[in-house]
Design a protein around this motif. Structure first.
Motif, PDB file in Angstrom:
ATOM      1  N   ARG A 124       0.822  -1.175  -0.141  1.00  0.00           N
ATOM      2  CA  ARG A 124      -0.166   0.037  -0.009  1.00  0.00           C
ATOM      3  C   ARG A 124       0.961   1.297   0.078  1.00  0.00           C
ATOM      4  O   ARG A 124       2.117   1.221   0.517  1.00  0.00           O
ATOM      5  N   LEU A 125       0.384   2.290  -0.601  1.00  0.00           N
ATOM      6  CA  LEU A 125       1.219   3.429  -0.696  1.00  0.00           C
ATOM      7  C   LEU A 125       0.454   4.696  -0.342  1.00  0.00           C
ATOM      8  O   LEU A 125      -0.455   5.241  -0.785  1.00  0.00           O
ATOM      9  N   PRO A 126       1.043   5.414   1.027  1.00  0.00           N
ATOM     10  CA  PRO A 126       0.273   6.473   1.342  1.00  0.00           C
ATOM     11  C   PRO A 126       0.972   7.718   0.212  1.00  0.00           C
ATOM     12  O   PRO A 126       2.276   7.535   0.019  1.00  0.00           O
ATOM     13  N   LEU A 127       0.306   8.753  -0.161  1.00  0.00           N
ATOM     14  CA  LEU A 127       0.523   9.690  -0.707  1.00  0.00           C
ATOM     15  C   LEU A 127       0.180  11.088  -0.659  1.00  0.00           C
ATOM     16  O   LEU A 127      -0.958  11.274  -0.120  1.00  0.00           O
ATOM     17  N   PHE A 128       0.694  11.998  -0.873  1.00  0.00           N
ATOM     18  CA  PHE A 128       0.585  13.469  -0.965  1.00  0.00           C
ATOM     19  C   PHE A 128       0.197  13.985  -2.292  1.00  0.00           C
ATOM     20  O   PHE A 128       0.819  13.670  -3.241  1.00  0.00           O
ATOM     21  N   GLY A 174      -2.209  13.673   2.415  1.00  0.00           N
ATOM     22  CA  GLY A 174      -1.856  15.144   2.821  1.00  0.00           C
ATOM     23  C   GLY A 174      -1.626  15.911   1.513  1.00  0.00           C
ATOM     24  O   GLY A 174      -1.732  15.462   0.361  1.00  0.00           O
ATOM     25  N   LEU A 175      -1.274  17.241   1.647  1.00  0.00           N
ATOM     26  CA  LEU A 175      -0.822  17.990   0.567  1.00  0.00           C
ATOM     27  C   LEU A 175       0.633  18.185   0.615  1.00  0.00           C
ATOM     28  O   LEU A 175       1.259  18.152   1.814  1.00  0.00           O
ATOM     29  N   MET A 176       1.423  18.307  -0.606  1.00  0.00           N
ATOM     30  CA  MET A 176       2.813  18.820  -0.687  1.00  0.00           C
ATOM     31  C   MET A 176       2.898  20.102  -1.353  1.00  0.00           C
ATOM     32  O   MET A 176       2.077  20.275  -2.462  1.00  0.00           O
ATOM     33  N   THR A 177       3.800  21.104  -1.014  1.00  0.00           N
ATOM     34  CA  THR A 177       4.061  22.262  -2.045  1.00  0.00           C
ATOM     35  C   THR A 177       5.403  22.704  -1.821  1.00  0.00           C
ATOM     36  O   THR A 177       6.259  22.245  -0.908  1.00  0.00           O
ATOM     37  N   MET A 178       5.795  23.403  -2.937  1.00  0.00           N
ATOM     38  CA  MET A 178       7.223  24.062  -2.863  1.00  0.00           C
ATOM     39  C   MET A 178       6.992  25.412  -3.002  1.00  0.00           C
ATOM     40  O   MET A 178       6.341  25.914  -3.796  1.00  0.00           O
ATOM     41  N   ALA A 179       7.655  26.199  -2.160  1.00  0.00           N
ATOM     42  CA  ALA A 179       7.688  27.627  -2.243  1.00  0.00           C
ATOM     43  C   ALA A 179       8.607  28.276  -3.139  1.00  0.00           C
ATOM     44  O   ALA A 179       9.384  27.495  -3.559  1.00  0.00           O
ATOM     45  N   PRO A 180       8.416  29.177  -3.573  1.00  0.00           N
ATOM     46  CA  PRO A 180       9.220  30.034  -4.697  1.00  0.00           C
ATOM     47  C   PRO A 180      10.455  30.241  -4.128  1.00  0.00           C
ATOM     48  O   PRO A 180      10.519  30.380  -2.734  1.00  0.00           O
ATOM     49  N   TRP A 181      11.743  30.379  -4.750  1.00  0.00           N
ATOM     50  CA  TRP A 181      12.901  30.637  -3.992  1.00  0.00           C
ATOM     51  C   TRP A 181      13.301  32.353  -4.343  1.00  0.00           C
ATOM     52  O   TRP A 181      12.579  32.805  -5.129  1.00  0.00           O
ATOM     53  N   ASP A 182      13.983  32.933  -3.685  1.00  0.00           N
ATOM     54  CA  ASP A 182      14.482  34.059  -3.960  1.00  0.00           C
ATOM     55  C   ASP A 182      13.327  35.111  -3.799  1.00  0.00           C
ATOM     56  O   ASP A 182      13.267  36.001  -4.700  1.00  0.00           O
ATOM     57  N   VAL A 183      12.447  34.957  -2.949  1.00  0.00           N
ATOM     58  CA  VAL A 183      11.337  35.923  -2.919  1.00  0.00           C
ATOM     59  C   VAL A 183      11.362  36.256  -1.258  1.00  0.00           C
ATOM     60  O   VAL A 183      12.009  35.519  -0.448  1.00  0.00           O
ATOM     61  N   PRO A 184      10.598  37.320  -0.840  1.00  0.00           N
ATOM     62  CA  PRO A 184      10.677  37.771   0.394  1.00  0.00           C
ATOM     63  C   PRO A 184      10.162  36.745   1.190  1.00  0.00           C
ATOM     64  O   PRO A 184       9.181  36.115   1.134  1.00  0.00           O
ATOM     65  N   LEU A 214       1.293  17.558   6.091  1.00  0.00           N
ATOM     66  CA  LEU A 214       1.581  18.554   4.793  1.00  0.00           C
ATOM     67  C   LEU A 214       3.092  18.623   4.767  1.00  0.00           C
ATOM     68  O   LEU A 214       3.890  18.576   5.878  1.00  0.00           O
ATOM     69  N   SER A 215       3.452  18.112   3.634  1.00  0.00           N
ATOM     70  CA  SER A 215       5.027  18.200   3.472  1.00  0.00           C
ATOM     71  C   SER A 215       5.411  19.322   2.658  1.00  0.00           C
ATOM     72  O   SER A 215       5.096  19.797   1.754  1.00  0.00           O
ATOM     73  N   MET A 216       5.990  20.249   3.452  1.00  0.00           N
ATOM     74  CA  MET A 216       6.575  21.501   2.974  1.00  0.00           C
ATOM     75  C   MET A 216       7.665  22.042   3.750  1.00  0.00           C
ATOM     76  O   MET A 216       7.695  21.740   4.992  1.00  0.00           O
ATOM     77  N   GLY A 217       8.658  22.497   2.979  1.00  0.00           N
ATOM     78  CA  GLY A 217       9.772  22.961   3.700  1.00  0.00           C
ATOM     79  C   GLY A 217      11.049  22.489   3.553  1.00  0.00           C
ATOM     80  O   GLY A 217      10.978  20.999   3.323  1.00  0.00           O
ATOM     81  N   MET A 218      11.904  23.207   2.970  1.00  0.00           N
ATOM     82  CA  MET A 218      13.431  22.526   2.510  1.00  0.00           C
ATOM     83  C   MET A 218      14.396  23.319   3.227  1.00  0.00           C
ATOM     84  O   MET A 218      14.226  24.058   4.189  1.00  0.00           O
ATOM     85  N   ALA A 227       6.482  26.578  11.069  1.00  0.00           N
ATOM     86  CA  ALA A 227       5.321  27.807  11.898  1.00  0.00           C
ATOM     87  C   ALA A 227       4.085  27.723  11.120  1.00  0.00           C
ATOM     88  O   ALA A 227       3.349  27.801  11.830  1.00  0.00           O
ATOM     89  N   GLU A 228       4.156  27.244   9.767  1.00  0.00           N
ATOM     90  CA  GLU A 228       2.845  27.134   9.237  1.00  0.00           C
ATOM     91  C   GLU A 228       2.335  25.763   9.258  1.00  0.00           C
ATOM     92  O   GLU A 228       1.385  25.529   8.366  1.00  0.00           O
ATOM     93  N   GLY A 229       2.850  24.767   9.945  1.00  0.00           N
ATOM     94  CA  GLY A 229       2.096  23.597  10.056  1.00  0.00           C
ATOM     95  C   GLY A 229       2.545  22.525   9.194  1.00  0.00           C
ATOM     96  O   GLY A 229       1.761  21.222   9.319  1.00  0.00           O
ATOM     97  N   ALA A 230       3.690  22.527   8.881  1.00  0.00           N
ATOM     98  CA  ALA A 230       4.346  21.312   8.062  1.00  0.00           C
ATOM     99  C   ALA A 230       4.338  20.113   9.016  1.00  0.00           C
ATOM    100  O   ALA A 230       4.789  20.331  10.036  1.00  0.00           O
ATOM    101  N   THR A 231       4.019  18.953   8.451  1.00  0.00           N
ATOM    102  CA  THR A 231       4.573  17.761   9.346  1.00  0.00           C
ATOM    103  C   THR A 231       5.527  16.815   8.664  1.00  0.00           C
ATOM    104  O   THR A 231       6.078  15.838   9.322  1.00  0.00           O
ATOM    105  N   HIS A 232       6.115  17.145   7.653  1.00  0.00           N
ATOM    106  CA  HIS A 232       7.215  16.373   6.976  1.00  0.00           C
ATOM    107  C   HIS A 232       8.109  17.535   6.293  1.00  0.00           C
ATOM    108  O   HIS A 232       7.458  18.419   5.457  1.00  0.00           O
ATOM    109  N   ILE A 233       9.226  17.801   6.485  1.00  0.00           N
ATOM    110  CA  ILE A 233      10.248  18.702   6.011  1.00  0.00           C
ATOM    111  C   ILE A 233      11.191  17.761   5.344  1.00  0.00           C
ATOM    112  O   ILE A 233      11.550  16.550   5.791  1.00  0.00           O
ATOM    113  N   ARG A 234      11.402  18.352   4.190  1.00  0.00           N
ATOM    114  CA  ARG A 234      12.452  17.488   3.232  1.00  0.00           C
ATOM    115  C   ARG A 234      13.707  18.401   3.323  1.00  0.00           C
ATOM    116  O   ARG A 234      13.912  19.255   2.413  1.00  0.00           O
TER     117      ARG A 234
END
Ligand SMILES: *Cc1c(COP(=O)(O)O)cnc(C)c1O
Length: 245
Positions: A124-128, A174-184, A214-218, A227-234
């Motif tokens: 079985r495979l859990p996925l975001f 859950g959801l996964m996202t990537m934030a933009p680089w080089d922005v405020p 929530l998979s977010m943050g590198m 701070a915004e709720g990530a449960t998985h940081i990569r």
């Protein structure tokens, strides 16, 4: 000289501090050590200093390294292997066989193939679901850059989620996202915040849906993500140093 153990400790400490600042339990945040481009020996060294979650962004690389590392660890399932990068359809069988968690589902066709292949292997495979909240063209993920206002985008996301939920053997977690680089920092923060809000909205919009993760943050933004709720940081570079490629 920084050793692997020292760097790992520093990242764990930063994770703990960020969690405490947010009033969260650090244990609720999984640190996925991103080993892409590093050899299997690096993974074994990382295992020896305590890492248990590893992330690869290419299915071939995961399929190559996992069988190499597994004989050296006990029990063999002591490591959880995360596939964090998007999959091409001809690579889904590698993911079905070797990934324990998949973070980057960005097309329904991939989900259909995975459900079939994971089932055939009696796994079985859990996925975001990967969502593109920033709207950057270079980012993969289902379009969600205007999800708060765009009824068409909302309907599409709802349909995607319902479709994936009905598939056997794979489980949307859950959801996964990537934030933009080089922005405020505030722009990065907004992407993470809006991703969390999207997960909350989907839970109300789709019956029986639960999206606890929530998979977010590198390396450069994991403290904001926590701070915004990530449960998985990569995290790769902060642990292993700069990659050559
Ligand atoms: C490479 C990669 C990471 C880790 O990036 P670092 O900047 O090295 O921490 C995280 N997520 C994905 C999807 C990646 O491809």
């Amino acid at each position: 000289m920084d050793t692997l153990a020292t760097r790992y400790e520093q990242v764990l400490e930063r994770k703990t501090q960020a969690a405490q600042r947010a009033g969260r339990n650090p244990a609720d945040i999984t640190l996925v050590a991103v080993t892409k481009t590093w050899p299997a020996e690096t993974i074994m060294a990382a295992y020896d200093v305590g890492m248990r979650h590893f992330g690869e962004n290419r299915a071939e690389e995961l399929a190559e390294k996992r069988p190499f590392v597994t004989p050296h660890i006990a029990p063999p399932d002591a490591i959880t292997w995360h596939l964090i990068g998007p999959l091409q359809s001809r690579k889904t069988s590698l993911a079905a066989a070797h990934a324990d968690v998949f973070h980057a589902l960005d097309r329904l066709k991939i989900a259909t193939r995975l459900a079939q292949q994971v089932g055939d292997l009696q796994r079985r495979l859990p996925l975001f679901l990967e969502v593109n909240v920033s709207g950057e063209m270079s980012k993969s993920g289902f379009a969600a850059h205007n999800w708060e206002k765009d009824a068409t985008q909302q309907e599409k996301l709802r349909t995607i989620v319902r479709t994936v939920m009905e598939m056997p053997h794979i489980q949307l977690v859950g959801l996964m996202t990537m934030a933009p680089w080089d922005v405020p920092e505030e722009e990065i923060r907004a992407v993470f915040r809006r991703t969390r809000a999207l997960a909350g909205w989907l839970e109300t919009a789709v019956p029986h849906l639960s999206l606890p993760y929530l998979s977010m943050g590198m390396t450069d933004d994991f403290e904001i993500a926590i701070a915004e709720g990530a449960t998985h940081i990569r995290v790769g570079r902060a642990i292993f140093g700069d990659r050559e490629t």
